[in-house]
Design a protein around this motif. Structure first.
Motif, mmCIF file in Angstrom:
data_model
loop_
_atom_site.group_PDB
_atom_site.id
_atom_site.type_symbol
_atom_site.label_atom_id
_atom_site.label_comp_id
_atom_site.label_asym_id
_atom_site.label_seq_id
_atom_site.Cartn_x
_atom_site.Cartn_y
_atom_site.Cartn_z
ATOM 1 N N TYR A 25 0.830 -1.204 0.000
ATOM 2 C CA TYR A 25 0.000 0.000 0.000
ATOM 3 C C TYR A 25 0.869 1.260 0.000
ATOM 4 O O TYR A 25 0.634 2.195 -0.769
ATOM 5 C CB TYR A 25 -0.926 -0.045 1.213
ATOM 6 C CG TYR A 25 -1.888 1.103 1.355
ATOM 7 C CD1 TYR A 25 -2.613 1.602 0.278
ATOM 8 C CD2 TYR A 25 -2.106 1.684 2.605
ATOM 9 C CE1 TYR A 25 -3.514 2.643 0.439
ATOM 10 C CE2 TYR A 25 -3.009 2.721 2.770
ATOM 11 C CZ TYR A 25 -3.705 3.196 1.679
ATOM 12 O OH TYR A 25 -4.596 4.231 1.843
ATOM 13 N N LYS A 29 0.894 3.975 -3.001
ATOM 14 C CA LYS A 29 0.541 5.375 -2.703
ATOM 15 C C LYS A 29 1.658 6.321 -3.144
ATOM 16 O O LYS A 29 1.388 7.410 -3.641
ATOM 17 C CB LYS A 29 0.265 5.552 -1.212
ATOM 18 C CG LYS A 29 -1.132 5.133 -0.806
ATOM 19 C CD LYS A 29 -1.410 5.437 0.643
ATOM 20 C CE LYS A 29 -1.559 6.885 0.927
ATOM 21 N NZ LYS A 29 -2.848 7.480 0.602
ATOM 22 N N GLU A 37 -8.530 6.007 -4.245
ATOM 23 C CA GLU A 37 -8.509 4.647 -3.711
ATOM 24 C C GLU A 37 -9.946 4.222 -3.460
ATOM 25 O O GLU A 37 -10.686 4.916 -2.777
ATOM 26 C CB GLU A 37 -7.730 4.607 -2.402
ATOM 27 C CG GLU A 37 -6.299 5.043 -2.543
ATOM 28 C CD GLU A 37 -5.603 5.216 -1.204
ATOM 29 O OE1 GLU A 37 -6.110 4.712 -0.173
ATOM 30 O OE2 GLU A 37 -4.556 5.871 -1.179
ATOM 31 N N PHE A 46 -6.810 1.358 -7.342
ATOM 32 C CA PHE A 46 -6.311 2.717 -7.501
ATOM 33 C C PHE A 46 -6.748 3.172 -8.887
ATOM 34 O O PHE A 46 -6.492 2.479 -9.878
ATOM 35 C CB PHE A 46 -4.783 2.757 -7.398
ATOM 36 C CG PHE A 46 -4.251 2.623 -5.999
ATOM 37 C CD1 PHE A 46 -3.622 3.696 -5.391
ATOM 38 C CD2 PHE A 46 -4.365 1.443 -5.283
ATOM 39 C CE1 PHE A 46 -3.118 3.587 -4.108
ATOM 40 C CE2 PHE A 46 -3.873 1.317 -4.002
ATOM 41 C CZ PHE A 46 -3.247 2.403 -3.413
#
Length: 121
Positions: A25, A29, A37, A46
């Motif tokens: 994650y 990110k 998300e 995503f």
């Protein structure tokens, strides 16, 4: 209760999965900080504005789905990993290939930003 956020999804995953999912994650990110998300079909996705990638937790491994085209673009780097046509599978008892995943995620962001037709959404 079904997870409605990625952190909730990770928290609900098997304990053995959580460290890998948290690292994955964080990598995703950082590669796509502007991405939305969402939880779709019970898994984290995503989106920016099209599908970038998704992942899912399983009993003994996680699956990372950056699209078939992205997996094909990195096929040589995947030789030491279990990969299907659509997924990179990472067992929880093996280290997360963070650099490879980061490069694949950044590739997807570039493809979507360039609006290249990669055959997905």
């Amino acid at each position: 209760m079904r997870a409605t956020t990625v952190p909730e999804y990770i928290q609900a995953a098997p304990p053995a999965a959580q460290p890998h999912l948290q690292r994955l994650y964080a990598v995703l990110k950082s590669a796509a900080p502007q991405a939305q998300e969402v939880i779709k079909w019970g898994n984290p996705f995503f989106v920016e504005p099209r599908f970038l990638f998704a992942f899912s937790a399983h009993k003994a491994h996680l699956s990372f789905a950056p699209t078939e085209a992205a997996l094909e673009a990195f096929r040589k780097g995947l030789k030491s990993h279990k990969a299907t046509k659509n997924f990179l599978q990472i067992p929880y008892d093996q280290p997360l290939p963070e650099d490879l995943i980061r490069r694949m995620a950044e590739h997807r962001v570039q493809v979507v930003a360039a609006r290249e037709d990669d055959g997905f959404w």
